[in-house]
Design a protein around this motif. Structure first.
Motif, PDB file in Angstrom:
ATOM      1  N   GLU A   1     -29.532  -1.102 -62.114  1.00  8.68           N
ATOM      2  CA  GLU A   1     -30.847  -0.497 -62.261  1.00  8.68           C
ATOM      3  C   GLU A   1     -31.080  -0.136 -63.721  1.00  8.68           C
ATOM      4  OE1 GLU A   1     -33.472   3.045 -60.148  1.00  8.68           O
ATOM      5  OE2 GLU A   1     -31.349   2.845 -59.657  1.00  8.68           O
ATOM      6  N   CYS A   2     -32.343  -0.243 -64.141  1.00  2.00           N
ATOM      7  CA  CYS A   2     -32.757   0.246 -65.448  1.00  2.00           C
ATOM      8  C   CYS A   2     -34.138   0.874 -65.282  1.00  2.00           C
ATOM      9  CB  CYS A   2     -32.769  -0.882 -66.484  1.00  2.00           C
ATOM     10  SG  CYS A   2     -34.136  -2.056 -66.319  1.00  2.00           S
ATOM     11  N   GLU A   3     -34.769   1.215 -66.357  1.00  3.25           N
ATOM     12  CA  GLU A   3     -36.088   1.846 -66.304  1.00  3.25           C
ATOM     13  C   GLU A   3     -37.120   0.977 -65.571  1.00  3.25           C
ATOM     14  OE1 GLU A   3     -39.585   3.315 -69.445  1.00  3.25           O
ATOM     15  OE2 GLU A   3     -37.646   2.614 -70.219  1.00  3.25           O
ATOM     16  N   PHE A   4     -36.967  -0.367 -65.688  1.00  4.76           N
ATOM     17  CA  PHE A   4     -37.981  -1.284 -65.160  1.00  4.76           C
ATOM     18  C   PHE A   4     -37.563  -2.091 -63.938  1.00  4.76           C
ATOM     19  CE2 PHE A   4     -38.956  -0.801 -69.694  1.00  4.76           C
ATOM     20  CZ  PHE A   4     -40.285  -0.412 -69.634  1.00  4.76           C
ATOM     21  N   THR A   5     -36.267  -2.185 -63.643  1.00  6.94           N
ATOM     22  CA  THR A   5     -35.808  -3.095 -62.586  1.00  6.94           C
ATOM     23  C   THR A   5     -34.756  -2.476 -61.670  1.00  6.94           C
ATOM     24  OG1 THR A   5     -33.959  -4.027 -63.856  1.00  6.94           O
ATOM     25  CG2 THR A   5     -36.124  -5.098 -64.116  1.00  6.94           C
ATOM     26  N   LYS A   6     -34.605  -3.128 -60.508  1.00  7.10           N
ATOM     27  CA  LYS A   6     -33.484  -2.869 -59.601  1.00  7.10           C
ATOM     28  C   LYS A   6     -32.882  -4.223 -59.239  1.00  7.10           C
ATOM     29  CE  LYS A   6     -34.896   1.467 -57.495  1.00  7.10           C
ATOM     30  NZ  LYS A   6     -34.956   2.240 -56.250  1.00  7.10           N
ATOM     31  N   THR A   7     -31.576  -4.240 -59.036  1.00  8.12           N
ATOM     32  CA  THR A   7     -30.841  -5.451 -58.692  1.00  8.12           C
ATOM     33  C   THR A   7     -30.040  -5.180 -57.430  1.00  8.12           C
ATOM     34  OG1 THR A   7     -30.665  -6.018 -61.037  1.00  8.12           O
ATOM     35  CG2 THR A   7     -29.113  -7.094 -59.538  1.00  8.12           C
ATOM     36  N   PHE A   8     -30.083  -6.150 -56.489  1.00 15.21           N
ATOM     37  CA  PHE A   8     -29.370  -5.965 -55.223  1.00 15.21           C
ATOM     38  C   PHE A   8     -29.036  -7.317 -54.603  1.00 15.21           C
ATOM     39  CE2 PHE A   8     -33.862  -5.971 -54.541  1.00 15.21           C
ATOM     40  CZ  PHE A   8     -34.067  -6.721 -53.392  1.00 15.21           C
ATOM     41  N   ILE A   9     -28.030  -7.316 -53.714  1.00 17.05           N
ATOM     42  CA  ILE A   9     -27.627  -8.525 -53.007  1.00 17.05           C
ATOM     43  C   ILE A   9     -28.690  -8.853 -51.952  1.00 17.05           C
ATOM     44  CG2 ILE A   9     -25.867  -9.589 -51.533  1.00 17.05           C
ATOM     45  CD1 ILE A   9     -24.898  -9.141 -54.405  1.00 17.05           C
ATOM     46  N   ASP A  10     -29.081 -10.130 -51.892  1.00 17.34           N
ATOM     47  CA  ASP A  10     -30.097 -10.589 -50.942  1.00 17.34           C
ATOM     48  C   ASP A  10     -29.617 -10.382 -49.500  1.00 17.34           C
ATOM     49  OD1 ASP A  10     -31.727 -12.450 -49.271  1.00 17.34           O
ATOM     50  OD2 ASP A  10     -32.495 -13.128 -51.193  1.00 17.34           O
ATOM     51  N   SER A  11     -30.512  -9.930 -48.631  1.00 15.32           N
ATOM     52  CA  SER A  11     -30.176  -9.733 -47.213  1.00 15.32           C
ATOM     53  C   SER A  11     -29.991 -11.050 -46.466  1.00 15.32           C
ATOM     54  CB  SER A  11     -31.278  -8.929 -46.518  1.00 15.32           C
ATOM     55  OG  SER A  11     -31.349  -7.641 -47.053  1.00 15.32           O
ATOM     56  N   TYR A  12     -30.560 -12.115 -46.989  1.00 16.03           N
ATOM     57  CA  TYR A  12     -30.458 -13.447 -46.372  1.00 16.03           C
ATOM     58  C   TYR A  12     -29.956 -14.426 -47.433  1.00 16.03           C
ATOM     59  CZ  TYR A  12     -33.353 -11.083 -42.964  1.00 16.03           C
ATOM     60  OH  TYR A  12     -33.832 -10.180 -42.058  1.00 16.03           O
TER      61      TYR A  12
ATOM     62  N   ALA B   1     -28.521 -17.308 -49.770  1.00 19.98           N
ATOM     63  CA  ALA B   1     -28.378 -18.759 -49.745  1.00 19.98           C
ATOM     64  C   ALA B   1     -26.929 -19.145 -50.040  1.00 19.98           C
ATOM     65  CB  ALA B   1     -29.305 -19.398 -50.773  1.00 19.98           C
ATOM     66  N   SER B   2     -26.196 -18.267 -50.721  1.00 21.09           N
ATOM     67  CA  SER B   2     -24.778 -18.474 -51.020  1.00 21.09           C
ATOM     68  C   SER B   2     -24.142 -17.102 -51.213  1.00 21.09           C
ATOM     69  CB  SER B   2     -24.617 -19.322 -52.293  1.00 21.09           C
ATOM     70  OG  SER B   2     -24.977 -18.572 -53.437  1.00 21.09           O
ATOM     71  N   PRO B   3     -22.808 -17.033 -51.165  1.00 20.63           N
ATOM     72  CA  PRO B   3     -22.155 -15.740 -51.392  1.00 20.63           C
ATOM     73  C   PRO B   3     -22.524 -15.177 -52.770  1.00 20.63           C
ATOM     74  CG  PRO B   3     -20.607 -17.302 -50.450  1.00 20.63           C
ATOM     75  CD  PRO B   3     -21.838 -18.082 -50.803  1.00 20.63           C
ATOM     76  N   GLY B   4     -23.036 -13.945 -52.769  1.00 18.79           N
ATOM     77  CA  GLY B   4     -23.413 -13.281 -54.010  1.00 18.79           C
ATOM     78  C   GLY B   4     -24.876 -13.440 -54.397  1.00 18.79           C
ATOM     79  N   HIS B   5     -25.659 -14.168 -53.614  1.00 11.79           N
ATOM     80  CA  HIS B   5     -27.086 -14.359 -53.905  1.00 11.79           C
ATOM     81  C   HIS B   5     -27.722 -12.991 -54.150  1.00 11.79           C
ATOM     82  CE1 HIS B   5     -31.129 -16.225 -52.293  1.00 11.79           C
ATOM     83  NE2 HIS B   5     -31.335 -15.470 -53.371  1.00 11.79           N
ATOM     84  N   THR B   6     -28.302 -12.829 -55.313  1.00 11.86           N
ATOM     85  CA  THR B   6     -28.793 -11.539 -55.779  1.00 11.86           C
ATOM     86  C   THR B   6     -30.269 -11.616 -56.129  1.00 11.86           C
ATOM     87  OG1 THR B   6     -26.600 -10.929 -56.581  1.00 11.86           O
ATOM     88  CG2 THR B   6     -28.456  -9.832 -57.632  1.00 11.86           C
ATOM     89  N   LEU B   7     -30.974 -10.509 -55.944  1.00 14.35           N
ATOM     90  CA  LEU B   7     -32.378 -10.406 -56.334  1.00 14.35           C
ATOM     91  C   LEU B   7     -32.544  -9.351 -57.408  1.00 14.35           C
ATOM     92  CD1 LEU B   7     -34.182 -10.456 -52.857  1.00 14.35           C
ATOM     93  CD2 LEU B   7     -33.766 -12.366 -54.412  1.00 14.35           C
ATOM     94  N   ILE B   8     -33.418  -9.647 -58.366  1.00 11.30           N
ATOM     95  CA  ILE B   8     -33.810  -8.702 -59.390  1.00 11.30           C
ATOM     96  C   ILE B   8     -35.300  -8.461 -59.191  1.00 11.30           C
ATOM     97  CG2 ILE B   8     -34.105  -8.290 -61.869  1.00 11.30           C
ATOM     98  CD1 ILE B   8     -31.498 -10.763 -60.725  1.00 11.30           C
ATOM     99  N   VAL B   9     -35.705  -7.204 -59.022  1.00  8.84           N
ATOM    100  CA  VAL B   9     -37.114  -6.871 -58.793  1.00  8.84           C
ATOM    101  C   VAL B   9     -37.566  -5.831 -59.814  1.00  8.84           C
ATOM    102  CG1 VAL B   9     -36.973  -7.360 -56.317  1.00  8.84           C
ATOM    103  CG2 VAL B   9     -36.678  -5.027 -57.120  1.00  8.84           C
ATOM    104  N   PRO B  10     -38.830  -5.929 -60.235  1.00 10.62           N
ATOM    105  CA  PRO B  10     -39.364  -4.853 -61.069  1.00 10.62           C
ATOM    106  C   PRO B  10     -39.652  -3.632 -60.194  1.00 10.62           C
ATOM    107  CG  PRO B  10     -41.077  -6.468 -60.618  1.00 10.62           C
ATOM    108  CD  PRO B  10     -39.796  -7.003 -60.028  1.00 10.62           C
ATOM    109  N   LYS B  11     -39.581  -2.463 -60.764  1.00 11.91           N
ATOM    110  CA  LYS B  11     -39.889  -1.243 -60.015  1.00 11.91           C
ATOM    111  C   LYS B  11     -41.388  -1.133 -59.746  1.00 11.91           C
ATOM    112  CE  LYS B  11     -35.916   1.463 -61.448  1.00 11.91           C
ATOM    113  NZ  LYS B  11     -35.441   2.640 -62.202  1.00 11.91           N
ATOM    114  N   ARG B  12     -42.194  -1.616 -60.691  1.00  9.03           N
ATOM    115  CA  ARG B  12     -43.650  -1.605 -60.501  1.00  9.03           C
ATOM    116  C   ARG B  12     -43.998  -2.709 -59.510  1.00  9.03           C
ATOM    117  NH1 ARG B  12     -48.249  -4.059 -63.034  1.00  9.03           N
ATOM    118  NH2 ARG B  12     -46.906  -5.274 -64.438  1.00  9.03           N
ATOM    119  N   HIS B  13     -44.907  -2.422 -58.613  1.00  6.32           N
ATOM    120  CA  HIS B  13     -45.294  -3.400 -57.588  1.00  6.32           C
ATOM    121  C   HIS B  13     -46.366  -4.347 -58.125  1.00  6.32           C
ATOM    122  CE1 HIS B  13     -45.909  -4.961 -53.521  1.00  6.32           C
ATOM    123  NE2 HIS B  13     -47.183  -5.022 -53.870  1.00  6.32           N
ATOM    124  N   PHE B  14     -46.026  -5.633 -58.226  1.00  5.60           N
ATOM    125  CA  PHE B  14     -46.967  -6.702 -58.537  1.00  5.60           C
ATOM    126  C   PHE B  14     -46.350  -7.992 -58.025  1.00  5.60           C
ATOM    127  CE2 PHE B  14     -44.322  -5.988 -62.222  1.00  5.60           C
ATOM    128  CZ  PHE B  14     -43.948  -7.258 -62.656  1.00  5.60           C
TER     129      PHE B  14
END
Length: 134
Positions: free
Chosen positions: A18-29, A31-44
């Motif tokens: 996590e940082c001021e602008f983003t969160k990072t987490f392992i995908d719930s579904y 595609a491969s072991p470790g598949h990760t998502l990076i999302v901005p905290k602001r919704h767009f």
């Protein structure tokens, strides 16, 4: 923040970075072991709506996530992808960057990578599939 968005309502225990602008987490579904998502905290919805600060933070978050995944999963490569809009397959209308670890042998022939999204366009290196311009 949107109350109906799964990425805006993300539980903290899922977050691996996590940082001021983003969160990072392992995908719930994954595609491969470790598949990760990076999302901005602001919704767009799309990458094209991100501010310069958000784009920079997303890039740094991808690099940080790669370090974590390298240590935990030791992949042989990565695909990085963003689906922008329904026609591109976006299913959650909150920008999210996929960092997908790839492993030798996870597919028979990985050549072409993300080009396989449009299967009839993927095999561009084979002469029989090249389009000739007259």
């Amino acid at each position: 923040m949107s109350k109906n968005c799964i990425f805006c309502e993300l539980r903290d225990e899922r977050v691996i970075g996590e940082c001021e602008f983003t969160k990072t987490f392992i995908d719930s579904y994954p595609a491969s072991p470790g598949h990760t998502l990076i999302v901005p905290k602001r919704h767009f919805a799309t990458y094209f709506e991100a501010t310069e600060d958000e784009m920079l933070a997303i890039g740094k978050a991808v690099q940080n996530a790669k370090q974590i995944l390298d240590e935990e999963f030791s992949p042989d490569g990565y695909n990085i992808g963003i689906n922008n809009g329904l026609a591109a397959g976006q299913s959650v209308m909150h920008l999210h960057v996929h960092l997908i670890p790839r492993y030798k042998g996870d597919v028979e022939d990985p050549k072409g990578g993300v080009r396989w999204i449009l299967k009839d366009k993927a095999n561009y290196w084979d002469d029989k599939n090249k389009v000739r311009v007259k």
